[in-house]
Design a protein around this motif. Structure first.
Motif, PDB file in Angstrom:
ATOM      1  N   PRO A 142       0.805  -1.221   0.000  1.00 14.11           N
ATOM      2  CA  PRO A 142       0.000   0.000   0.000  1.00 14.11           C
ATOM      3  C   PRO A 142       0.839   1.274   0.000  1.00 14.11           C
ATOM      4  CG  PRO A 142      -0.860  -1.554   1.608  1.00 14.11           C
ATOM      5  CD  PRO A 142       0.433  -2.125   1.095  1.00 14.11           C
ATOM      6  N   ARG A 143       1.980   1.268   0.674  1.00 18.42           N
ATOM      7  CA  ARG A 143       2.800   2.483   0.729  1.00 18.42           C
ATOM      8  C   ARG A 143       3.318   2.866  -0.652  1.00 18.42           C
ATOM      9  NH1 ARG A 143       8.123   1.532   4.243  1.00 18.42           N
ATOM     10  NH2 ARG A 143       8.975   3.197   2.952  1.00 18.42           N
TER      11      ARG A 143
ATOM     12  N   ARG B 219       1.746   2.059  -3.555  1.00 20.37           N
ATOM     13  CA  ARG B 219       0.559   2.537  -4.277  1.00 20.37           C
ATOM     14  C   ARG B 219       0.224   3.969  -3.858  1.00 20.37           C
ATOM     15  NH1 ARG B 219      -1.328  -2.511  -2.556  1.00 20.37           N
ATOM     16  NH2 ARG B 219      -3.105  -1.633  -1.421  1.00 20.37           N
TER      17      ARG B 219
ATOM     18  N   ASP C 228      -9.522   0.970  -3.823  1.00 18.76           N
ATOM     19  CA  ASP C 228      -8.433   0.135  -3.311  1.00 18.76           C
ATOM     20  C   ASP C 228      -8.839  -0.492  -1.977  1.00 18.76           C
ATOM     21  OD1 ASP C 228      -5.209  -0.125  -3.858  1.00 18.76           O
ATOM     22  OD2 ASP C 228      -5.691  -0.236  -1.719  1.00 18.76           O
ATOM     23  N   ALA C 229      -8.305  -1.655  -1.696  1.00 17.90           N
ATOM     24  CA  ALA C 229      -8.620  -2.357  -0.447  1.00 17.90           C
ATOM     25  C   ALA C 229      -8.088  -1.630   0.786  1.00 17.90           C
ATOM     26  CB  ALA C 229      -8.045  -3.782  -0.491  1.00 17.90           C
ATOM     27  N   HIS C 230      -7.059  -0.808   0.621  1.00 18.10           N
ATOM     28  CA  HIS C 230      -6.430  -0.152   1.774  1.00 18.10           C
ATOM     29  C   HIS C 230      -6.958   1.281   1.929  1.00 18.10           C
ATOM     30  CE1 HIS C 230      -3.363   1.242   4.550  1.00 18.10           C
ATOM     31  NE2 HIS C 230      -3.097  -0.035   4.774  1.00 18.10           N
ATOM     32  N   PRO C 231      -7.384   1.661   3.147  1.00 20.51           N
ATOM     33  CA  PRO C 231      -7.959   3.000   3.333  1.00 20.51           C
ATOM     34  C   PRO C 231      -6.977   4.136   3.049  1.00 20.51           C
ATOM     35  CG  PRO C 231      -7.685   1.880   5.453  1.00 20.51           C
ATOM     36  CD  PRO C 231      -7.393   0.873   4.389  1.00 20.51           C
ATOM     37  N   ASP C 232      -5.697   3.948   3.366  1.00 26.41           N
ATOM     38  CA  ASP C 232      -4.724   5.005   3.079  1.00 26.41           C
ATOM     39  C   ASP C 232      -4.599   5.244   1.581  1.00 26.41           C
ATOM     40  OD1 ASP C 232      -4.246   5.318   5.778  1.00 26.41           O
ATOM     41  OD2 ASP C 232      -2.393   4.130   5.765  1.00 26.41           O
ATOM     42  N   VAL C 233      -4.627   4.174   0.818  1.00 25.31           N
ATOM     43  CA  VAL C 233      -4.525   4.302  -0.636  1.00 25.31           C
ATOM     44  C   VAL C 233      -5.756   5.026  -1.172  1.00 25.31           C
ATOM     45  CG1 VAL C 233      -4.331   3.046  -2.818  1.00 25.31           C
ATOM     46  CG2 VAL C 233      -3.032   2.273  -0.819  1.00 25.31           C
ATOM     47  N   ARG C 234      -6.921   4.684  -0.668  1.00 24.01           N
ATOM     48  CA  ARG C 234      -8.142   5.379  -1.098  1.00 24.01           C
ATOM     49  C   ARG C 234      -8.058   6.868  -0.778  1.00 24.01           C
ATOM     50  NH1 ARG C 234     -10.503   0.702   1.339  1.00 24.01           N
ATOM     51  NH2 ARG C 234     -11.261   1.948   3.098  1.00 24.01           N
TER      52      ARG C 234
END
Length: 193
Positions: free
Chosen positions: A139-140, A142, A167-173
């Motif tokens: 994720p980091r 992305r 995206d599955a990861h909230p930070d990426v979203r």
């Protein structure tokens, strides 16, 4: 010992931020030589050829016998990462091509650092490489690819950034939403969503 490091004094204080250390190296060696060093390292230069310069780029000591000198213990991707990181603090347009090429590095650390440099330097040619890294498993990476696209992406990258909203990861979203906002303002898009 390389030809250029015979008279290079050690950094004043290795606890200083790397940006300050790179500035110190540039003051002694010159900006062009420091950029050349960073590009050599990004291209995979042998760390043993730059033992006096590496403390300025890393804040670490490189004494004989140090595990940092052993490519089996400190893998070569670190050298490429250190070279790219130096380009956050010294820059020439001549570095843009190698940084964009570094987005395709086989290891995620140099690729991520090249994304950071691309973001800071707003490198438009980094768009395709950043889009490719939107599928990276970390994720980091992305997230950093989205920051790069927010800063330097063009209209053809908007759809890829929109897909990252799911995206599955909230930070990426969250990074995707911010990137769309930046792109909307920068590119004068009617609606980022």
């Amino acid at each position: 010992m390389s030809r250029t490091d015979r008279d290079l004094p050690p950094p004043r204080d290795l606890d200083l931020p790397v940006g300050v250390l790179v500035g110190e190296l540039s003051a002694v060696r010159g900006v062009d030589a420091t950029i050349g060093l960073c590009l050599d390292l990004l291209a995979g230069a042998d760390r043993r050829d730059h033992l006096a310069e590496l403390p300025y780029l890393t804040g670490l000591r490189f004494e004989p016998g140090s595990p940092r000198l052993d490519p089996q213990r400190w893998l070569d991707h670190w050298v490429r990462t250190w070279g790219a990181r130096g380009l956050l603090y010294v820059w020439s347009e001549d570095a843009a091509g190698p940084v964009v090429a570094g987005l395709a590095d086989e290891h995620w650390r140099p690729a991520e650092m090249c994304l950071k440099v691309s973001t800071r330097r707003e490198l438009g040619p980094a768009g395709p490489g950043a889009c490719a890294l939107l599928d990276h498993p970390l994720p980091r990476v992305r997230g950093q690819a989205l920051r790069t696209l927010g800063a330097a992406g063009d209209t053809e990258h908007v759809a890829a950034v929109r897909r990252a909203l799911d995206d599955a990861h909230p930070d990426v979203r969250r990074h995707a939403a911010r990137a769309l906002e930046r792109m909307s303002a920068r590119l004068d898009l009617e609606t980022p969503w």
